[in-house]
Design an enzyme around this catalytic site. Sequence first.
Site, short mmCIF file in Angstrom:
data_model
loop_
_atom_site.label_atom_id
_atom_site.label_comp_id
_atom_site.label_asym_id
_atom_site.label_seq_id
_atom_site.Cartn_x
_atom_site.Cartn_y
_atom_site.Cartn_z
N ARG A 52 0.85 -1.19 0.00
CA ARG A 52 0.00 0.00 0.00
C ARG A 52 0.89 1.25 0.00
O ARG A 52 1.22 1.79 1.06
CB ARG A 52 -0.92 0.00 1.22
CG ARG A 52 -1.86 -1.20 1.27
CD ARG A 52 -2.69 -1.19 2.54
NE ARG A 52 -3.58 -2.34 2.60
CZ ARG A 52 -4.40 -2.58 3.61
NH1 ARG A 52 -4.42 -1.76 4.66
NH2 ARG A 52 -5.18 -3.65 3.59
N ASP A 54 2.08 5.04 -0.18
CA ASP A 54 1.47 6.27 0.34
C ASP A 54 1.22 7.28 -0.77
O ASP A 54 1.70 7.13 -1.90
CB ASP A 54 2.40 6.92 1.38
CG ASP A 54 2.55 6.08 2.64
OD1 ASP A 54 1.70 5.21 2.87
OD2 ASP A 54 3.53 6.31 3.38
N ARG A 197 10.69 5.87 4.17
CA ARG A 197 10.93 7.32 4.10
C ARG A 197 11.67 7.82 5.34
O ARG A 197 12.48 8.75 5.25
CB ARG A 197 9.61 8.06 3.92
CG ARG A 197 9.00 7.86 2.53
CD ARG A 197 7.59 8.37 2.47
NE ARG A 197 7.50 9.77 2.81
CZ ARG A 197 6.35 10.40 3.10
NH1 ARG A 197 5.20 9.71 3.07
NH2 ARG A 197 6.35 11.67 3.39
#
Length: 260
Positions: A52, A54, A197
């Site tokens: 999934r 972002d 990230r």
Amino acid sequence: MPRFRLLVEYNGTRYSGWQVQRNARTVQGDLLEAVQKVTGRRDRVEVYGAGRTDAGVHALGQVAHLDVATTLPPATLLARLNEALPSDICVRDLRTVPHRFHARHDAVARRYVYQVSRRRTAFAKPFVWWVRDPLDVEAMRRGAARLVGRLDYEAFTDDDADEKSTIVQVDAVEIVEDDALVLIRVTGSHFLWRMVRRMVGVLVRVGTGELREADVTRLLRGDGAEVARLTAPAAGLFLEQVLYPGETFDDRPRGPMRIG
């Protein structure tokens, strides 16, 4: 009902991530609309992705499986889907698979690549993080070594550790220089929400000298508030490859943009 395995690439700039959401445009949502348009089916159409991503994150090799009742052969379905999809989503491959195949549950490893640019670029802004300060790449590599192994990444995610395990097996964190780009490639069993990230954000601060290599271990053991402030922008992140049993990663250089 046949099941199809899809290899999907997309520019995530215009999308609120992969997962279908109310009142938001998503990659999965646009893909479902294209399937319904091509097949004429409005019910019993399911698409599941391997990860999934972002909002703003891209994919070179997202894998999905599609369940839809259709008599179209795979090659025809592939061609018609790409005709129906917007230009920033492309199905690169589509094939029939056994119904037991599951894009997310069967994946054994995932690989992301993050692009850091050491210069301003007029063309690649949606796909890089421009870092103005000089980067000590060797220091980044030494810091990256502290992120490899079976570690608790609770401090690097917004996921709730009480609801899901935050233990992740990270197999490799490689840092490659490609002209003006610094490519950070992360391979692991799976990844938590915003984990990659935040790994990149920490390593870049090691490269600029804002953090020391030893701070990487300290942050892993912290409460996460400091790490959250260091989260790298979504624009530079790509889901590069997803691996299934019996498959091997393609280790050829795959930087999405060249900005020499």
